[in-house]
Design a protein around this motif. Structure first.
Motif, mmCIF file in Angstrom:
data_model
loop_
_atom_site.group_PDB
_atom_site.id
_atom_site.type_symbol
_atom_site.label_atom_id
_atom_site.label_comp_id
_atom_site.label_asym_id
_atom_site.label_seq_id
_atom_site.Cartn_x
_atom_site.Cartn_y
_atom_site.Cartn_z
ATOM 1 N N GLN A 53 98.552 100.907 5.985
ATOM 2 C CA GLN A 53 99.181 100.911 7.313
ATOM 3 C C GLN A 53 100.155 102.085 7.436
ATOM 4 O OE1 GLN A 53 98.547 98.420 9.702
ATOM 5 N NE2 GLN A 53 96.984 97.837 8.190
ATOM 6 N N PRO A 54 100.095 102.845 8.508
ATOM 7 C CA PRO A 54 101.038 103.971 8.637
ATOM 8 C C PRO A 54 102.483 103.489 8.805
ATOM 9 C CG PRO A 54 99.628 103.780 10.585
ATOM 10 C CD PRO A 54 99.154 102.751 9.619
ATOM 11 N N ILE A 55 103.390 104.092 8.055
ATOM 12 C CA ILE A 55 104.810 103.730 8.194
ATOM 13 C C ILE A 55 105.682 104.960 8.461
ATOM 14 C CG2 ILE A 55 104.733 101.620 6.782
ATOM 15 C CD1 ILE A 55 106.123 103.376 4.536
ATOM 16 N N HIS B 216 115.098 99.814 8.204
ATOM 17 C CA HIS B 216 115.048 98.363 7.981
ATOM 18 C C HIS B 216 113.618 97.839 8.050
ATOM 19 C CE1 HIS B 216 115.540 98.454 12.420
ATOM 20 N NE2 HIS B 216 114.767 97.391 12.372
ATOM 21 N N GLU B 217 112.786 98.527 8.829
ATOM 22 C CA GLU B 217 111.389 98.108 8.921
ATOM 23 C C GLU B 217 110.634 98.470 7.621
ATOM 24 O OE1 GLU B 217 109.777 98.961 12.893
ATOM 25 O OE2 GLU B 217 107.844 99.069 11.836
ATOM 26 N N VAL B 218 110.956 99.659 7.092
ATOM 27 C CA VAL B 218 110.333 100.080 5.831
ATOM 28 C C VAL B 218 110.760 99.113 4.716
ATOM 29 C CG1 VAL B 218 110.185 101.942 4.125
ATOM 30 C CG2 VAL B 218 110.213 102.496 6.565
ATOM 31 N N VAL B 219 112.048 98.744 4.719
ATOM 32 C CA VAL B 219 112.558 97.792 3.724
ATOM 33 C C VAL B 219 111.846 96.453 3.871
ATOM 34 C CG1 VAL B 219 114.571 96.428 3.037
ATOM 35 C CG2 VAL B 219 114.829 98.867 3.480
ATOM 36 N N ALA B 220 111.698 96.019 5.112
ATOM 37 C CA ALA B 220 111.051 94.718 5.352
ATOM 38 C C ALA B 220 109.618 94.714 4.817
ATOM 39 C CB ALA B 220 111.057 94.406 6.842
ATOM 40 N N ARG B 221 109.017 95.898 4.759
ATOM 41 C CA ARG B 221 107.646 95.970 4.223
ATOM 42 C C ARG B 221 107.619 96.139 2.711
ATOM 43 N NH1 ARG B 221 103.723 98.881 8.479
ATOM 44 N NH2 ARG B 221 104.804 98.311 10.381
ATOM 45 N N GLY B 222 108.823 96.173 2.089
ATOM 46 C CA GLY B 222 108.850 96.127 0.625
ATOM 47 C C GLY B 222 109.205 97.419 -0.086
ATOM 48 N N VAL B 223 109.799 98.364 0.642
ATOM 49 C CA VAL B 223 110.208 99.618 -0.016
ATOM 50 C C VAL B 223 111.731 99.717 0.043
ATOM 51 C CG1 VAL B 223 109.978 102.137 -0.044
ATOM 52 C CG2 VAL B 223 108.082 100.720 0.790
ATOM 53 N N ALA B 224 112.387 99.758 -1.114
ATOM 54 C CA ALA B 224 113.856 99.867 -1.144
ATOM 55 C C ALA B 224 114.252 101.069 -1.981
ATOM 56 C CB ALA B 224 114.475 98.602 -1.720
ATOM 57 N N VAL C 249 122.548 95.056 4.858
ATOM 58 C CA VAL C 249 122.545 96.380 5.479
ATOM 59 C C VAL C 249 121.140 96.941 5.526
ATOM 60 C CG1 VAL C 249 123.316 98.763 5.177
ATOM 61 C CG2 VAL C 249 124.929 96.893 4.910
ATOM 62 N N ARG C 250 120.387 96.666 4.475
ATOM 63 C CA ARG C 250 119.040 97.229 4.438
ATOM 64 C C ARG C 250 118.060 96.462 5.312
ATOM 65 N NH1 ARG C 250 121.099 98.544 -0.623
ATOM 66 N NH2 ARG C 250 120.337 100.455 -1.589
ATOM 67 N N THR C 251 118.326 95.178 5.491
ATOM 68 C CA THR C 251 117.316 94.391 6.199
ATOM 69 C C THR C 251 117.661 94.116 7.660
ATOM 70 O OG1 THR C 251 118.354 92.407 5.329
ATOM 71 C CG2 THR C 251 116.399 93.201 4.183
ATOM 72 N N LYS C 252 118.934 94.209 8.005
ATOM 73 C CA LYS C 252 119.321 93.870 9.375
ATOM 74 C C LYS C 252 119.735 95.119 10.139
ATOM 75 C CE LYS C 252 118.597 89.545 8.650
ATOM 76 N NZ LYS C 252 118.082 89.672 7.300
ATOM 77 N N ALA C 253 120.293 94.886 11.323
ATOM 78 C CA ALA C 253 120.582 96.010 12.219
ATOM 79 C C ALA C 253 121.555 97.018 11.604
ATOM 80 C CB ALA C 253 121.149 95.482 13.511
ATOM 81 N N GLY C 254 122.459 96.575 10.743
ATOM 82 C CA GLY C 254 123.368 97.547 10.152
ATOM 83 C C GLY C 254 124.613 96.907 9.587
ATOM 84 N N LEU C 255 125.446 97.765 9.042
ATOM 85 C CA LEU C 255 126.666 97.313 8.373
ATOM 86 C C LEU C 255 127.579 96.572 9.346
ATOM 87 C CD1 LEU C 255 128.530 97.267 5.930
ATOM 88 C CD2 LEU C 255 129.359 99.520 6.593
ATOM 89 N N LEU C 256 127.695 97.112 10.552
ATOM 90 C CA LEU C 256 128.598 96.515 11.531
ATOM 91 C C LEU C 256 128.211 95.063 11.770
ATOM 92 C CD1 LEU C 256 130.985 97.427 13.205
ATOM 93 C CD2 LEU C 256 129.413 97.836 15.101
ATOM 94 N N ASP C 257 126.921 94.855 11.933
ATOM 95 C CA ASP C 257 126.385 93.519 12.149
ATOM 96 C C ASP C 257 126.794 92.604 10.987
ATOM 97 O OD1 ASP C 257 125.021 91.681 13.574
ATOM 98 O OD2 ASP C 257 123.043 92.225 12.808
ATOM 99 N N ALA C 258 126.617 93.154 9.767
ATOM 100 C CA ALA C 258 126.933 92.359 8.584
ATOM 101 C C ALA C 258 128.418 92.033 8.535
ATOM 102 C CB ALA C 258 126.513 93.118 7.331
ATOM 103 N N LEU C 259 129.254 93.032 8.850
ATOM 104 C CA LEU C 259 130.695 92.818 8.740
ATOM 105 C C LEU C 259 131.214 91.911 9.843
ATOM 106 C CD1 LEU C 259 131.904 96.371 7.687
ATOM 107 C CD2 LEU C 259 131.648 94.343 6.271
ATOM 108 N N LEU C 260 130.642 92.022 11.032
ATOM 109 C CA LEU C 260 131.106 91.197 12.146
ATOM 110 C C LEU C 260 130.610 89.760 12.039
ATOM 111 C CD1 LEU C 260 130.744 93.678 15.149
ATOM 112 C CD2 LEU C 260 132.818 92.985 13.951
#
Ligand SMILES: Nc1ncnc2c1ncn2[C@@H]1O[C@H](COP(=O)(O)OP(=O)(O)OP(=O)(O)O)[C@@H](O)[C@H]1O
Length: 267
Positions: free
Chosen positions: A63-65, A71-79, A103-114
């Motif tokens: 599948q082209p990535i 976060h989408e690349v991470v969700a597909r298993g690449v970290a 941070v890697r899987t969600k919208a971002g650090l801000l989201d995580a911190l808030l």
């Protein structure tokens, strides 16, 4: 399998990476080597979604990535990890691994911190993944130690745990042994072997050729953004183009003072 075909990126007039074709063999270790400025980190930045390629294609299981957000690349298993340790020094090893997951899987650090509603909902999942990741890197006993109090090697392990917390099948390590002494390096390499033994696919950027020789199943050599050789380490180190590239770049002194492998390039 992560594969790339004629992958390239241009920054203004600078073609930083050009026409790189190949793949990461599943369950194996691929080392990416090359003189300073060869394009190694830029190549990783494309594989992990940090940079959008200007040419070529990256596929994961067909599948082209290419150009997909991180976060989408991470969700597909690449970290991935970064060249310089990017830990939150005042947080514990566990908190770092939790943040690594979020941070890697969600919208971002801000989201995580808030700690939005969604974040709270995901909290236990992140915590579980973080604990498991620390266990895998041998740091479970130090889960609650502040990162700044950990040794350099332990901090590297936390960085790896942060990436592992996303439960990847492919792990990209940017100079994992940078700044470590030989004993610490040897232990970290053992860890990488263990992770691969448990089924992970690893690609790593490394300057120390002796380390790559003993660790990698496959080596890719970049020079001026182009792939000049790839194959088993012993074969690549004897490749005339590789020897010329390194001698030209370092006046024969070897990369970072590393001595030449027997019969091979001073890389
Ligand atoms: N965001 C950017 N904007 C402009 N040029 C960039 C950018 N990122 C990388 N480059 C250029 O891409 C080229 C390759 O750099 P890169 O850092 O990938 O090399 P490297 O092989 O990882 O080097 P090193 O071994 O020193 O870490 C360099 O010419 C660099 O200036």
């Amino acid at each position: 399998m992560l594969a790339f075909e004629r992958l390239g990126i241009r920054f203004g007039g600078n073609q930083a990476v050009q026409d790189v074709t190949g793949s990461l063999t599943p369950g194996k270790i691929t080392a990416i080597i090359g003189p300073n400025g060869a394009g190694k980190t830029t190549f990783f930045n494309m594989l992990s979604g940090f940079y959008k390629p200007t040419s070529g294609v990256i596929t994961l299981s067909g599948q082209p990535i290419s150009g997909r957000p991180t976060h989408e690349v991470v969700a597909r298993g690449v970290a991935r990890t970064f060249q310089t340790t990017t830990l939150y020094k005042n947080l514990s090893a566990l908190e770092n691994a939790v943040l690594g997951h979020r941070v890697r899987t969600k919208a971002g650090l801000l989201d995580a911190l808030l700690r939005s509603g969604r974040e709270r909902h995901d909290e236990s999942e992140s915590l579980k993944a973080a604990h498991h990741a620390l266990e895998r890197v041998g740091l479970e006993r130090k889960a609650h130690v502040t990162a700044s109090l950990l040794s350099q090697e332990e901090q590297k392990r936390v960085s790896i745990a942060s990436a592992l917390a996303t439960q990847p099948s492919i792990l990209l390590l940017d100079e994992p042994a940078g700044g470590l002494n030989p004993e610490e390096t040897a232990r970290l390499m053992d860890l990488i072997r263990q992770l691969v033994g448990a089924g992970l696919t690893v690609a790593l950027i490394e300057h120390k050729m002796n380390l790559v020789m003993g660790l990698a199943d496959q080596v890719m050599v970049l020079h001026h953004g182009q792939l000049i050789a790839q194959g088993p380490p012993a074969e690549v180190s004897r490749n005339p183009a590789v020897i010329t590239a390194y001698l030209g770049s370092h006046g024969g002194g070897g990369q970072h003072g590393q001595s030449a492998p027997a019969g091979g390039a001073s890389v």
